[in-house]
Write a protein that holds these residues in place. Sequence first.
Motif, PDB file in Angstrom:
ATOM      1  N   ALA A 431       4.792 -22.196  -0.415  1.00 39.65           N
ATOM      2  CA  ALA A 431       3.873 -23.231  -0.085  1.00 39.65           C
ATOM      3  C   ALA A 431       3.841 -23.670   1.491  1.00 39.65           C
ATOM      4  N   TYR A 432       5.101 -24.182   1.923  1.00 39.73           N
ATOM      5  CA  TYR A 432       5.261 -24.288   3.050  1.00 39.73           C
ATOM      6  C   TYR A 432       4.872 -23.288   4.238  1.00 39.73           C
ATOM      7  N   ASP A 433       5.262 -22.037   3.906  1.00 39.14           N
ATOM      8  CA  ASP A 433       4.737 -20.977   4.835  1.00 39.14           C
ATOM      9  C   ASP A 433       3.492 -20.996   4.941  1.00 39.14           C
ATOM     10  N   SER A 434       2.766 -21.161   3.710  1.00 35.14           N
ATOM     11  CA  SER A 434       1.388 -20.938   3.725  1.00 35.14           C
ATOM     12  C   SER A 434       0.582 -22.176   4.487  1.00 35.14           C
ATOM     13  N   LEU A 435       1.130 -23.524   4.246  1.00 35.65           N
ATOM     14  CA  LEU A 435       0.690 -24.505   5.051  1.00 35.65           C
ATOM     15  C   LEU A 435       0.882 -24.370   6.437  1.00 35.65           C
ATOM     16  N   GLY A 436       1.975 -23.984   6.878  1.00 34.46           N
ATOM     17  CA  GLY A 436       2.110 -23.684   8.268  1.00 34.46           C
ATOM     18  C   GLY A 436       1.177 -22.721   8.966  1.00 34.46           C
ATOM     19  N   GLU A 437       0.865 -21.865   8.167  1.00 38.38           N
ATOM     20  CA  GLU A 437      -0.221 -20.753   8.471  1.00 38.38           C
ATOM     21  C   GLU A 437      -1.409 -21.601   8.726  1.00 38.38           C
ATOM     22  N   ALA A 438      -1.884 -22.347   7.799  1.00 36.47           N
ATOM     23  CA  ALA A 438      -3.120 -23.100   7.924  1.00 36.47           C
ATOM     24  C   ALA A 438      -3.221 -24.199   9.135  1.00 36.47           C
ATOM     25  N   TYR A 439      -2.072 -24.925   9.421  1.00 37.26           N
ATOM     26  CA  TYR A 439      -2.080 -25.469  10.538  1.00 37.26           C
ATOM     27  C   TYR A 439      -2.072 -24.895  11.961  1.00 37.26           C
ATOM     28  N   MET A 440      -1.388 -23.708  11.837  1.00 41.19           N
ATOM     29  CA  MET A 440      -1.538 -22.893  13.018  1.00 41.19           C
ATOM     30  C   MET A 440      -2.977 -22.464  13.207  1.00 41.19           C
ATOM     31  N   MET A 441      -3.519 -21.768  12.371  1.00 40.73           N
ATOM     32  CA  MET A 441      -4.959 -21.527  12.346  1.00 40.73           C
ATOM     33  C   MET A 441      -6.020 -22.737  12.823  1.00 40.73           C
ATOM     34  N   ASP A 442      -5.480 -23.919  12.662  1.00 39.09           N
ATOM     35  CA  ASP A 442      -6.383 -25.187  13.030  1.00 39.09           C
ATOM     36  C   ASP A 442      -5.826 -25.646  14.353  1.00 39.09           C
ATOM     37  N   GLY A 443      -5.034 -24.988  14.913  1.00 39.32           N
ATOM     38  CA  GLY A 443      -4.426 -25.702  16.198  1.00 39.32           C
ATOM     39  C   GLY A 443      -3.512 -26.657  16.310  1.00 39.32           C
ATOM     40  N   HIS A 444      -2.917 -27.005  15.084  1.00 38.54           N
ATOM     41  CA  HIS A 444      -1.962 -28.044  15.033  1.00 38.54           C
ATOM     42  C   HIS A 444      -0.635 -27.391  15.025  1.00 38.54           C
ATOM     43  N   LEU A 445      -0.282 -27.079  16.155  1.00 36.12           N
ATOM     44  CA  LEU A 445       1.293 -25.993  16.387  1.00 36.12           C
ATOM     45  C   LEU A 445       2.371 -26.733  15.974  1.00 36.12           C
ATOM     46  N   LYS A 446       2.513 -28.120  16.121  1.00 35.01           N
ATOM     47  CA  LYS A 446       3.580 -29.069  16.039  1.00 35.01           C
ATOM     48  C   LYS A 446       3.925 -29.077  14.494  1.00 35.01           C
ATOM     49  N   LYS A 447       2.898 -29.303  13.762  1.00 29.85           N
ATOM     50  CA  LYS A 447       2.915 -29.290  12.217  1.00 29.85           C
ATOM     51  C   LYS A 447       3.106 -27.878  11.733  1.00 29.85           C
ATOM     52  N   ALA A 448       2.912 -27.103  12.360  1.00 35.26           N
ATOM     53  CA  ALA A 448       2.878 -25.655  11.650  1.00 35.26           C
ATOM     54  C   ALA A 448       4.304 -25.416  11.935  1.00 35.26           C
ATOM     55  N   ILE A 449       4.942 -25.649  13.263  1.00 35.35           N
ATOM     56  CA  ILE A 449       6.451 -25.307  13.215  1.00 35.35           C
ATOM     57  C   ILE A 449       7.202 -25.998  12.324  1.00 35.35           C
ATOM     58  N   GLU A 450       6.899 -27.445  11.975  1.00 35.68           N
ATOM     59  CA  GLU A 450       7.653 -27.983  10.880  1.00 35.68           C
ATOM     60  C   GLU A 450       7.672 -27.268   9.550  1.00 35.68           C
ATOM     61  N   ASN A 451       6.511 -26.981   9.070  1.00 36.27           N
ATOM     62  CA  ASN A 451       6.311 -26.249   7.631  1.00 36.27           C
ATOM     63  C   ASN A 451       6.932 -25.149   7.722  1.00 36.27           C
ATOM     64  N   TYR A 452       7.024 -24.481   8.801  1.00 31.82           N
ATOM     65  CA  TYR A 452       7.511 -22.908   8.963  1.00 31.82           C
ATOM     66  C   TYR A 452       9.179 -22.980   8.749  1.00 31.82           C
ATOM     67  N   LYS A 453       9.882 -24.248   9.664  1.00 28.01           N
ATOM     68  CA  LYS A 453      11.072 -24.525   9.490  1.00 28.01           C
ATOM     69  C   LYS A 453      11.463 -25.023   7.886  1.00 28.01           C
TER      70      LYS A 453
END
Length: 474
Positions: A431-453
């Motif tokens: 779930a966190y991996d998927s949310l990280g991808e969605a944030y990454m696609m939407d340009g929110h790189l900081k939130k993407a990093i947080e969720n991938y971590k």
Amino acid sequence: MKKCIQLLVVTIIFSCTNNKTVYSQDTEAREIVTYLDSLEGFSGVVLIAKNDHILLQKSYGFAHLGHKVKNNIDTKFSYASIGKSFTAVAIFQLIQDGKLSLDDPIGKFLPNYPNKIARDSITVRLLLMHRSGLPDYFYSDKFLKTSKEKFRTIESLSNLYEDEPLEFKPNEEFSYRNTNYIVLGRIIETVSKIPYEDYIKKHIFSKAEMQNTGNFDVDHIIENEAENYTLSDVYPNELQKTFFMSAVKGSSAGGGYTTVHDLYKFALAFKNNKLLNKEYTNFMKKEPENGSYGYGMQFAGAKGSGIYGHSGGHFGVGAEWRIFEKQNYTVILLTNKDLEQGFLDARFFIEKTIAGPTSKLDTYFYTKKVINTCLNKGIEEAKIVIKESKLELSEVDLNAKGYEMIKRGFYKKAIDLFSLEILSFPKSYEAYDSLGEAYMMDGHLKKAIENYKKSLELNTENTNAKEKLKELLK
């Protein structure tokens, strides 16, 4: 006699077109057709029969979107893994004829099979039940990154799996693999001394009078064929043809084409003991004690429901034949879009209408309600629906819808759906991996990093999160 006349009259009255037949006195058929009519974008054909009388047959959507050619009840659809039904029946025909047994090892028929453990320990039984441990060639790089034109025969696939290590010891666990049924196809060829294609034509398609079914070459002309459409990975919210995503020709593992009436003929021939004697027919349709997959047969509904058959799914394909033994219904469903584009909705609504609700069905439709609420009214309204219900959400369905939103380019909707997934499954690294991808696609790189971590904290072996973090932290 009077009953037969009534049935004839009703059929004449309600068979006004080649596209639709409804038996007016069957409430279930009317409920189902009303529901299918309401499904936006649904593309395919459905046939429902009761007591071997067709109640409903109707087509939806387009066989060819480019030329706006509509599907009809004679359209040929890809049936994906339904081909395993034909292979399993062929194996039991040979068993019935005394030419092999369930406990024969594959080495008896393929003495040069290079893996000794596989050769000596994997039996026909384990292949049928997907308990062999053979590796999955279908999603291997060797297959995916090679021109599919090279694989037109069962034998041509052998180098994709024969020299690969087993995934687990034979009979240790269940793992659905096309490889199992490719090997069964090779065994059929060895025992019958004719090509697999010729065997099923003679002993299955001919006996069931299936004149419009076969393992056709998809890069050649297939008369009245439905193209398959999946959501594009290239252009957001557009459909893409699936020519390069699967095999070039059907095989003993599936991938052929059929019509709704041909598949209905197969279901009738099977259940009426025209393909096997009663003993082996009953053996095939006997539900396993554990799990929902038997000897080339899938079982649906609650335990002991008497619902059996086989489904198939791939990019742009959803197919199924089902026998509802206790209710005397036969259902055929063929579609030419992704499973999530109406096939699953149709399949589960039909099951619920005919056989009644189960916890699995309740979960599916509850999850659908939460998803629709989130997409149409927002995440806060969806949270209220979750709070007010005691039912469990399906993480798989929630996650799949999130990725559909990514493919459609609706990244904020994907973020909302994955956020709901985390709310309901807080320990899910996926779930966190998927949310990280969605944030990454939407340009929110900081939130993407947080969720991938966070995903990596929950599963230190998550290679996708590792790779994405390397890219993002650059």
